[in-house]
Design a protein around this motif. Structure first.
Motif, PDB file in Angstrom:
ATOM      1  N   GLY A   7     -45.707 114.860  92.843  1.00 37.60           N
ATOM      2  CA  GLY A   7     -46.018 116.121  93.510  1.00 37.60           C
ATOM      3  C   GLY A   7     -47.455 116.148  93.995  1.00 37.60           C
ATOM      4  N   ILE A   8     -47.659 116.717  95.171  1.00 34.84           N
ATOM      5  CA  ILE A   8     -49.013 116.958  95.683  1.00 34.84           C
ATOM      6  C   ILE A   8     -49.159 118.455  95.890  1.00 34.84           C
ATOM      7  CG2 ILE A   8     -50.555 116.734  97.680  1.00 34.84           C
ATOM      8  CD1 ILE A   8     -49.710 113.917  98.033  1.00 34.84           C
ATOM      9  N   THR A   9     -50.204 119.031  95.276  1.00 31.81           N
ATOM     10  CA  THR A   9     -50.437 120.454  95.449  1.00 31.81           C
ATOM     11  C   THR A   9     -51.924 120.728  95.611  1.00 31.81           C
ATOM     12  OG1 THR A   9     -49.784 122.637  94.621  1.00 31.81           O
ATOM     13  CG2 THR A   9     -50.678 121.094  92.998  1.00 31.81           C
ATOM     14  N   PHE A  40     -50.303 108.728 102.467  1.00 34.43           N
ATOM     15  CA  PHE A  40     -49.231 108.100 101.683  1.00 34.43           C
ATOM     16  C   PHE A  40     -48.060 107.690 102.590  1.00 34.43           C
ATOM     17  CE2 PHE A  40     -51.299 110.132  97.990  1.00 34.43           C
ATOM     18  CZ  PHE A  40     -51.219 109.098  97.062  1.00 34.43           C
ATOM     19  N   ALA A  41     -47.766 108.515 103.590  1.00 37.23           N
ATOM     20  CA  ALA A  41     -46.673 108.194 104.522  1.00 37.23           C
ATOM     21  C   ALA A  41     -46.965 106.898 105.269  1.00 37.23           C
ATOM     22  CB  ALA A  41     -46.465 109.347 105.506  1.00 37.23           C
ATOM     23  N   LEU A  42     -48.227 106.676 105.622  1.00 39.20           N
ATOM     24  CA  LEU A  42     -48.610 105.433 106.304  1.00 39.20           C
ATOM     25  C   LEU A  42     -48.392 104.208 105.415  1.00 39.20           C
ATOM     26  CD1 LEU A  42     -51.879 106.590 108.112  1.00 39.20           C
ATOM     27  CD2 LEU A  42     -49.713 105.961 109.193  1.00 39.20           C
ATOM     28  N   LEU A  43     -48.354 104.429 104.115  1.00 37.63           N
ATOM     29  CA  LEU A  43     -48.078 103.348 103.163  1.00 37.63           C
ATOM     30  C   LEU A  43     -46.576 103.176 102.924  1.00 37.63           C
ATOM     31  CD1 LEU A  43     -50.906 104.223 100.602  1.00 37.63           C
ATOM     32  CD2 LEU A  43     -50.884 102.293 102.205  1.00 37.63           C
ATOM     33  N   GLY A  44     -45.760 103.941 103.656  1.00 41.32           N
ATOM     34  CA  GLY A  44     -44.307 103.816 103.557  1.00 41.32           C
ATOM     35  C   GLY A  44     -43.658 104.722 102.538  1.00 41.32           C
ATOM     36  N   VAL A  45     -44.414 105.700 102.033  1.00 43.64           N
ATOM     37  CA  VAL A  45     -43.867 106.609 101.015  1.00 43.64           C
ATOM     38  C   VAL A  45     -43.180 107.794 101.701  1.00 43.64           C
ATOM     39  CG1 VAL A  45     -44.412 108.051  99.014  1.00 43.64           C
ATOM     40  CG2 VAL A  45     -45.765 105.975  99.466  1.00 43.64           C
ATOM     41  N   PRO A  46     -41.920 108.092 101.384  1.00 46.81           N
ATOM     42  CA  PRO A  46     -41.249 109.270 101.961  1.00 46.81           C
ATOM     43  C   PRO A  46     -41.920 110.556 101.464  1.00 46.81           C
ATOM     44  CG  PRO A  46     -39.648 107.738 101.024  1.00 46.81           C
ATOM     45  CD  PRO A  46     -41.006 107.301 100.549  1.00 46.81           C
ATOM     46  N   ILE A  47     -42.142 111.495 102.387  1.00 45.75           N
ATOM     47  CA  ILE A  47     -42.821 112.750 102.066  1.00 45.75           C
ATOM     48  C   ILE A  47     -41.873 113.925 102.309  1.00 45.75           C
ATOM     49  CG2 ILE A  47     -44.821 114.227 102.515  1.00 45.75           C
ATOM     50  CD1 ILE A  47     -45.609 111.433 101.540  1.00 45.75           C
ATOM     51  N   TYR A  48     -41.749 114.765 101.310  1.00 40.15           N
ATOM     52  CA  TYR A  48     -40.965 116.006 101.438  1.00 40.15           C
ATOM     53  C   TYR A  48     -41.951 117.150 101.618  1.00 40.15           C
ATOM     54  CZ  TYR A  48     -37.491 119.632 100.333  1.00 40.15           C
ATOM     55  OH  TYR A  48     -36.653 120.724 100.380  1.00 40.15           O
ATOM     56  N   ASP A  49     -41.999 117.714 102.809  1.00 45.96           N
ATOM     57  CA  ASP A  49     -42.895 118.830 103.128  1.00 45.96           C
ATOM     58  C   ASP A  49     -42.169 120.127 102.769  1.00 45.96           C
ATOM     59  OD1 ASP A  49     -44.277 120.934 104.346  1.00 45.96           O
ATOM     60  OD2 ASP A  49     -44.856 119.740 106.087  1.00 45.96           O
ATOM     61  N   SER A  50     -42.521 120.707 101.641  1.00 41.18           N
ATOM     62  CA  SER A  50     -41.790 121.875 101.132  1.00 41.18           C
ATOM     63  C   SER A  50     -41.831 123.053 102.095  1.00 41.18           C
ATOM     64  CB  SER A  50     -42.353 122.309  99.777  1.00 41.18           C
ATOM     65  OG  SER A  50     -42.120 121.321  98.818  1.00 41.18           O
ATOM     66  N   LYS A  58     -43.447 114.979  96.947  1.00 46.48           N
ATOM     67  CA  LYS A  58     -43.144 116.350  97.357  1.00 46.48           C
ATOM     68  C   LYS A  58     -44.461 117.091  97.501  1.00 46.48           C
ATOM     69  CE  LYS A  58     -40.552 120.516  96.131  1.00 46.48           C
ATOM     70  NZ  LYS A  58     -39.579 121.123  95.211  1.00 46.48           N
ATOM     71  N   GLU A  59     -44.733 117.575  98.710  1.00 46.27           N
ATOM     72  CA  GLU A  59     -45.940 118.351  98.968  1.00 46.27           C
ATOM     73  C   GLU A  59     -45.597 119.829  98.949  1.00 46.27           C
ATOM     74  OE1 GLU A  59     -48.629 119.706 102.720  1.00 46.27           O
ATOM     75  OE2 GLU A  59     -47.806 117.684 102.833  1.00 46.27           O
ATOM     76  N   ALA A  60     -46.309 120.600  98.126  1.00 50.57           N
ATOM     77  CA  ALA A  60     -46.043 122.036  98.032  1.00 50.57           C
ATOM     78  C   ALA A  60     -47.287 122.774  97.557  1.00 50.57           C
ATOM     79  CB  ALA A  60     -44.879 122.308  97.078  1.00 50.57           C
TER      80      ALA A  60
END
Length: 199
Positions: free
Chosen positions: A5-7, A21-31, A110-112
């Protein structure tokens, strides 16, 4: 697979960190973005919103009437809590469906903004808090959101959980304070999470 989680409060730079992180290939869930999508596409939630706020909760074209809802909840903590209580369970279900789609990845993010307030942190394995000092946040937001005054921004910040509490509860902190380089912090955490998944 790890769920990270990123908050952090408004203006700390959560989205910038997530993009790294997305540029490193990590899937990001934008809450925030997904919540808007769910409110437009989940018929069950749409009916709950209409029951709670009336047919004006949606426009004639079926779009969420954000201006109308904002007027109702902006200065009314009880109504805001009600809105969050309706929306968050649907977003949580959407998140788990999304996680299943990325089961081949070592970890997802997961970004929230309301990770602790919504109790979404309970479905997360490791938490990152992004920190920036108040004066830096206000400066960024005045530059980014031309329609907001400093008083508007301060009112939003006051309603959010304090940065000190978020940092105290997080497993990791990224300092996005315009003093420390952010990319090395992101790369170090990326390597750390990969090492945890390969154990």
């Amino acid at each position: 697979m790890l769920k990270i989680g990123i908050t952090g409060g408004i203006g700390v730079g959560k989205t910038i960190i997530s993009r790294m992180f997305a540029l490193l290939g990590v899937p990001i869930y934008d809450s925030d973005a997904r919540a808007k999508w769910v409110m437009r596409h989940d018929e069950g939630l749409q009916q709950e919103l209409i029951d709670a706020y009336g047919v004006e909760a949606f426009t004639g074209e079926g779009e969420l009437n954000r201006t109308f809802l904002a007027k109702i909840v902006f200065n009314n903590p009880q109504r805001l809590q009600q809105l969050n209580a309706l929306v968050h369970p649907h977003v949580r279900n959407d998140f788990f469906k999304w996680v299943a789609m990325h089961a081949d990845k070592p970890y997802v993010i997961k970004e929230a903004a309301l990770m602790y307030e919504s109790e979404a942190w309970k479905q997360i394995d490791k938490m990152i808090a992004v920190f920036a000092p108040l004066d830096v946040r206000i400066k960024r937001l005045l530059h980014r959101d031309k329609h907001r005054t400093e008083a508007d921004i301060s009112a939003i910040i006051e309603r959010q959980l304090s940065e000190e509490e978020k940092m105290a509860r997080a497993d990791h902190v990224i300092f996005n304070d315009d003093q420390q380089l952010v990319i090395p912090q992101v790369l170090a955490l990326h390597d750390h999470f990969l090492s945890l998944t390969s154990e």
